[in-house]
Design a protein around this motif. Structure first.
Motif, PDB file in Angstrom:
ATOM      1  N   ASP A   1      -5.473   3.037  -1.385  1.00 22.26           N
ATOM      2  CA  ASP A   1      -4.777   3.577  -0.224  1.00 22.26           C
ATOM      3  C   ASP A   1      -5.324   4.952   0.142  1.00 22.26           C
ATOM      4  OD1 ASP A   1      -3.026   4.325   1.750  1.00 22.26           O
ATOM      5  OD2 ASP A   1      -1.275   4.518   0.437  1.00 22.26           O
ATOM      6  N   PRO A   2      -6.000   5.087   1.281  1.00 23.96           N
ATOM      7  CA  PRO A   2      -6.528   6.394   1.680  1.00 23.96           C
ATOM      8  C   PRO A   2      -5.438   7.404   2.023  1.00 23.96           C
ATOM      9  CG  PRO A   2      -6.873   4.779   3.420  1.00 23.96           C
ATOM     10  CD  PRO A   2      -6.387   4.026   2.237  1.00 23.96           C
ATOM     11  N   GLN A   3      -4.192   6.954   2.142  1.00 27.10           N
ATOM     12  CA  GLN A   3      -3.070   7.857   2.417  1.00 27.10           C
ATOM     13  C   GLN A   3      -2.316   8.217   1.140  1.00 27.10           C
ATOM     14  OE1 GLN A   3      -2.321   9.345   5.322  1.00 27.10           O
ATOM     15  NE2 GLN A   3      -4.137   8.365   6.205  1.00 27.10           N
ATOM     16  N   ALA A   4      -2.905   7.907  -0.014  1.00 31.05           N
ATOM     17  CA  ALA A   4      -2.205   8.101  -1.287  1.00 31.05           C
ATOM     18  C   ALA A   4      -1.775   9.544  -1.508  1.00 31.05           C
ATOM     19  CB  ALA A   4      -3.089   7.629  -2.440  1.00 31.05           C
ATOM     20  N   LYS A   5      -2.588  10.487  -1.113  1.00 29.20           N
ATOM     21  CA  LYS A   5      -2.251  11.907  -1.297  1.00 29.20           C
ATOM     22  C   LYS A   5      -1.067  12.288  -0.425  1.00 29.20           C
ATOM     23  CE  LYS A   5      -3.354  16.096  -2.938  1.00 29.20           C
ATOM     24  NZ  LYS A   5      -3.497  16.441  -4.362  1.00 29.20           N
ATOM     25  N   ASN A   6      -1.147  11.948   0.860  1.00 32.55           N
ATOM     26  CA  ASN A   6      -0.064  12.278   1.774  1.00 32.55           C
ATOM     27  C   ASN A   6       1.240  11.585   1.390  1.00 32.55           C
ATOM     28  OD1 ASN A   6      -1.861  13.803   3.292  1.00 32.55           O
ATOM     29  ND2 ASN A   6      -2.318  12.137   4.712  1.00 32.55           N
ATOM     30  N   ALA A   7       1.126  10.370   0.830  1.00 33.01           N
ATOM     31  CA  ALA A   7       2.311   9.586   0.479  1.00 33.01           C
ATOM     32  C   ALA A   7       3.145  10.256  -0.601  1.00 33.01           C
ATOM     33  CB  ALA A   7       1.901   8.189   0.025  1.00 33.01           C
ATOM     34  N   LEU A   8       2.552  11.169  -1.361  1.00 30.15           N
ATOM     35  CA  LEU A   8       3.297  11.857  -2.412  1.00 30.15           C
ATOM     36  C   LEU A   8       4.478  12.644  -1.841  1.00 30.15           C
ATOM     37  CD1 LEU A   8       0.449  13.287  -4.680  1.00 30.15           C
ATOM     38  CD2 LEU A   8       1.721  11.162  -4.958  1.00 30.15           C
ATOM     39  N   ALA A   9       4.346  13.066  -0.594  1.00 35.11           N
ATOM     40  CA  ALA A   9       5.399  13.873   0.018  1.00 35.11           C
ATOM     41  C   ALA A   9       6.587  13.035   0.470  1.00 35.11           C
ATOM     42  CB  ALA A   9       4.833  14.648   1.213  1.00 35.11           C
ATOM     43  N   LYS A  10       6.434  11.716   0.473  1.00 29.82           N
ATOM     44  CA  LYS A  10       7.468  10.862   1.059  1.00 29.82           C
ATOM     45  C   LYS A  10       8.220  10.014   0.048  1.00 29.82           C
ATOM     46  CE  LYS A  10       4.563  10.498   5.183  1.00 29.82           C
ATOM     47  NZ  LYS A  10       3.790   9.574   6.060  1.00 29.82           N
ATOM     48  N   GLY A  11       7.606   9.747  -1.100  1.00 28.77           N
ATOM     49  CA  GLY A  11       8.249   8.842  -2.044  1.00 28.77           C
ATOM     50  C   GLY A  11       8.137   9.310  -3.474  1.00 28.77           C
ATOM     51  N   ASP A  12       8.354   8.367  -4.384  1.00 28.34           N
ATOM     52  CA  ASP A  12       8.295   8.635  -5.813  1.00 28.34           C
ATOM     53  C   ASP A  12       6.902   8.308  -6.333  1.00 28.34           C
ATOM     54  OD1 ASP A  12       8.529   8.785  -8.554  1.00 28.34           O
ATOM     55  OD2 ASP A  12      10.068   7.228  -8.732  1.00 28.34           O
ATOM     56  N   PRO A  13       6.105   9.313  -6.724  1.00 28.16           N
ATOM     57  CA  PRO A  13       4.731   9.061  -7.183  1.00 28.16           C
ATOM     58  C   PRO A  13       4.659   8.220  -8.451  1.00 28.16           C
ATOM     59  CG  PRO A  13       5.054  11.378  -6.622  1.00 28.16           C
ATOM     60  CD  PRO A  13       6.400  10.749  -6.671  1.00 28.16           C
ATOM     61  N   TRP A  14       5.763   8.174  -9.214  1.00 28.68           N
ATOM     62  CA  TRP A  14       5.750   7.437 -10.489  1.00 28.68           C
ATOM     63  C   TRP A  14       6.549   6.141 -10.430  1.00 28.68           C
ATOM     64  CZ3 TRP A  14       5.772  12.746 -10.151  1.00 28.68           C
ATOM     65  CH2 TRP A  14       4.653  13.381 -10.692  1.00 28.68           C
ATOM     66  N   ALA A  15       6.806   5.662  -9.200  1.00 35.36           N
ATOM     67  CA  ALA A  15       7.459   4.360  -9.052  1.00 35.36           C
ATOM     68  C   ALA A  15       6.478   3.277  -9.500  1.00 35.36           C
ATOM     69  CB  ALA A  15       7.875   4.138  -7.602  1.00 35.36           C
ATOM     70  N   ALA A  16       7.011   2.149  -9.921  1.00 44.11           N
ATOM     71  CA  ALA A  16       6.179   1.049 -10.409  1.00 44.11           C
ATOM     72  C   ALA A  16       5.117   0.675  -9.377  1.00 44.11           C
ATOM     73  CB  ALA A  16       7.052  -0.163 -10.723  1.00 44.11           C
ATOM     74  N   GLY A  17       3.872   0.567  -9.830  1.00 42.77           N
ATOM     75  CA  GLY A  17       2.782   0.165  -8.956  1.00 42.77           C
ATOM     76  C   GLY A  17       2.091   1.309  -8.249  1.00 42.77           C
ATOM     77  N   LYS A  18       2.698   2.505  -8.243  1.00 45.84           N
ATOM     78  CA  LYS A  18       2.076   3.658  -7.604  1.00 45.84           C
ATOM     79  C   LYS A  18       0.937   4.187  -8.480  1.00 45.84           C
ATOM     80  CE  LYS A  18       4.804   3.810  -4.021  1.00 45.84           C
ATOM     81  NZ  LYS A  18       4.295   3.530  -2.654  1.00 45.84           N
ATOM     82  N   ASP A  19      -0.007   4.857  -7.843  1.00 51.83           N
ATOM     83  CA  ASP A  19      -1.217   5.286  -8.536  1.00 51.83           C
ATOM     84  C   ASP A  19      -0.938   6.093  -9.796  1.00 51.83           C
ATOM     85  OD1 ASP A  19      -3.552   4.460  -6.710  1.00 51.83           O
ATOM     86  OD2 ASP A  19      -2.225   5.491  -5.312  1.00 51.83           O
ATOM     87  N   LEU A  20      -0.073   7.112  -9.686  1.00 53.17           N
ATOM     88  CA  LEU A  20       0.171   7.967 -10.842  1.00 53.17           C
ATOM     89  C   LEU A  20       0.908   7.217 -11.948  1.00 53.17           C
ATOM     90  CD1 LEU A  20       1.029  11.432  -9.239  1.00 53.17           C
ATOM     91  CD2 LEU A  20      -1.123  10.640 -10.226  1.00 53.17           C
ATOM     92  N   ASN A  21       1.744   6.283 -11.578  1.00 55.30           N
ATOM     93  CA  ASN A  21       2.405   5.450 -12.583  1.00 55.30           C
ATOM     94  C   ASN A  21       1.374   4.628 -13.346  1.00 55.30           C
ATOM     95  OD1 ASN A  21       3.472   2.730 -13.508  1.00 55.30           O
ATOM     96  ND2 ASN A  21       5.418   3.714 -13.031  1.00 55.30           N
ATOM     97  N   VAL A  22       0.470   4.000 -12.603  1.00 53.33           N
ATOM     98  CA  VAL A  22      -0.545   3.150 -13.223  1.00 53.33           C
ATOM     99  C   VAL A  22      -1.490   3.975 -14.091  1.00 53.33           C
ATOM    100  CG1 VAL A  22      -2.468   1.572 -12.778  1.00 53.33           C
ATOM    101  CG2 VAL A  22      -0.428   1.461 -11.351  1.00 53.33           C
ATOM    102  N   GLY A  23      -1.946   5.108 -13.572  1.00 49.33           N
ATOM    103  CA  GLY A  23      -2.884   5.941 -14.320  1.00 49.33           C
ATOM    104  C   GLY A  23      -2.264   6.568 -15.550  1.00 49.33           C
ATOM    105  N   ASP A  24      -1.062   7.148 -15.401  1.00 50.10           N
ATOM    106  CA  ASP A  24      -0.411   7.790 -16.538  1.00 50.10           C
ATOM    107  C   ASP A  24       0.001   6.766 -17.590  1.00 50.10           C
ATOM    108  OD1 ASP A  24      -0.760  10.281 -15.476  1.00 50.10           O
ATOM    109  OD2 ASP A  24       1.258  10.478 -14.663  1.00 50.10           O
ATOM    110  N   SER A  25       0.396   5.575 -17.146  1.00 46.90           N
ATOM    111  CA  SER A  25       0.754   4.523 -18.093  1.00 46.90           C
ATOM    112  C   SER A  25      -0.459   4.091 -18.902  1.00 46.90           C
ATOM    113  CB  SER A  25       1.355   3.322 -17.354  1.00 46.90           C
ATOM    114  OG  SER A  25       2.571   3.659 -16.719  1.00 46.90           O
TER     115      SER A  25
END
Length: 434
Positions: free
Chosen positions: A212-236
């Motif tokens: 998702d090329p909007q992944a950075k901007n999306a951090l301002a709108k939702g939960d970055p560590w929700a299931a399936g989100k980039d930071l959740n997947v990477g940190d897991s």
């Protein structure tokens, strides 16, 4: 000596904007005439690349630059603690003629400290990655290069483990790391925990897992560590690798400089870094008598529609001090370094110049059809504000050091509790920022 091109962002410096003075002048564009011979002046260039000053590389760049701009004299100041020292100097007007924009300067404050390099509409035709430096339609910085993100891996070690293809899922990746451990004895994944800054590279998984090329901007709108989100997947993935004892036995004893030699010799199999690290690993391989071709680079183990994705992480951005008495000369250096010096290729990075070819190190990505993402940075200021309010430090090592400590049993907790706490803090930060 650490030679990483991009100094890790330090959350502790986040209040720079409030601490620094600075006044107007940012709208005075660093203009140039058409004749290079008419541009003159002595300029000071601040850099964090102490290694390139010590080995004479920067002097060679200046000599080449002078073939086109004979009347501009370039002086370099290489700073070991770049962020810290520049922070202090920016309380005055004396912070060089050309500098790398410190990570702690608030985006909306760019006009206070830097000269405009031109309108976003015009400059974006010539350069990529300009959105992160745009304020009110003007661009205040040009990226030196952008690193592709991925895992540096020792091909010989992975082949010895029986793995020849890139893993497509986190589960496959962990299974491959287990094979490396069982069949080779090498440390499957090295965190570089003690140095700290390499752990910040895990934030660059943004966009890679979701494509998702909007992944950075999306951090301002939702939960970055929700299931399936980039930071959740990477940190897991990082957490599970540590918990499964697929990383170094004692992370408190890691050493970045030593890790390069150990990687070349096959003692370490894999590290999550940017493409900028490839030439350093190849140099280490050559010194160890290992063929440089053994250094491989693979994307994050996730696919969307059958394709890997790799986010591009723009490096430091060149800027011109708004107080400089030689803005045209300073701007000439910026444009020459970005467009003529070959600095991007030296670091195996993606050139910001529109139309430039990819570096040789990324040919495997190109051949495999890996999608390179230029993340939209338009909302980065808001994201940074939320991050500061949440006191997480996405670009600081502390929260992932805690993650590693929990995973190895040195701190209390588990993965679910850790991610839930990060989500709670982020939500609080977002509400604070509004």
């Amino acid at each position: 000596m650490r030679r990483r091109a991009l100094t890790a962002t330090l959350a502790a410096l986040a209040m720079l904007a409030a601490a620094c003075g600075g006044s107007g002048g940012g709208r005075s564009t660093a203009e140039q005439t058409g004749d290079p011979a008419e541009i003159s002046g002595d300029i000071t260039v601040l850099t964090q690349r102490t290694d390139l000053k010590e080995d004479g590389t920067l002097a060679k760049y200046a000599a080449e630059f002078n073939k086109t701009y004979p009347n501009v004299q370039v002086k370099f100041e290489a700073l070991t603690d770049y962020e810290g020292e520049v922070k202090i100097r920016m309380n005055t007007e004396n912070y060089g003629d050309v500098l790398l924009i410190p990570a702690a300067v608030a985006k909306n404050d760019y006009p206070k400290f830097f000269a405009s390099l031109g309108s976003a509409g015009e400059l974006s035709k010539k350069y990529k990655f300009t959105s992160a430096s745009e304020v009110n339609g003007q661009v205040y910085g040009v990226v030196s290069f952008a690193a592709a993100n991925g895992f540096i891996y020792n091909k010989d070690v992975w082949t010895k483990a029986g793995v020849t293809g890139w893993p497509k899922t986190p589960a496959e990746f962990l299974a491959d790391l287990q094979a490396v451990k069982s069949k080779t004895g090498a440390t499957p994944l090295y965190t570089n925990y003690k140095d700290g800054w390499p752990l910040t590279a895990w934030t660059n998984v943004l966009g890679s897992a979701t494509c998702d090329p909007q992944a950075k901007n999306a951090l301002a709108k939702g939960d970055p560590w929700a299931a399936g989100k980039d930071l959740n997947v990477g940190d897991s993935l990082l957490f599970n690798a540590v918990k499964s004892k697929l990383t170094e036995a004692d992370p408190t004893t890691t050493n970045w400089e030593e890790s390069k030699g150990r990687f070349a010799k096959g003692d370490i199999a894999t590290m999550w870094l940017g493409s900028w690290a490839i030439p350093q690993m190849r140099d280490a391989a050559a010194k160890a008598g290992v063929k440089p071709e053994a250094v491989g680079f693979m994307p994050f183990p996730a696919q969307v529609d059958g394709k890997f994705c790799a986010a591009l992480a723009p490096d430091y951005r060149y800027a011109v001090n708004t107080h400089s008495e030689h803005k045209a000369a300073a701007r000439a250096w910026v444009d020459w370094m970005v467009g003529k010096s070959g600095f991007a290729a030296l670091n195996e990075g993606v050139s910001p110049v529109t139309g430039d070819p990819l570096p040789a190190a990324l040919k495997p990505y190109q051949d495999a059809g890996v999608r390179l993402l230029d993340l939209d940075q338009a909302g980065v200021a808001q994201v940074n504000d939320i991050d500061r309010a949440a006191e997480i430090g996405l670009d600081a090592p502390d929260y992932r050091k805690n993650l590693v400590d929990v995973a190895r049993g040195a701190a209390k907790g588990d993965l679910n509790a850790l991610l839930a706490d990060l989500s709670k803090k982020w939500d609080s930060g977002r509400k604070t920022v509004g």
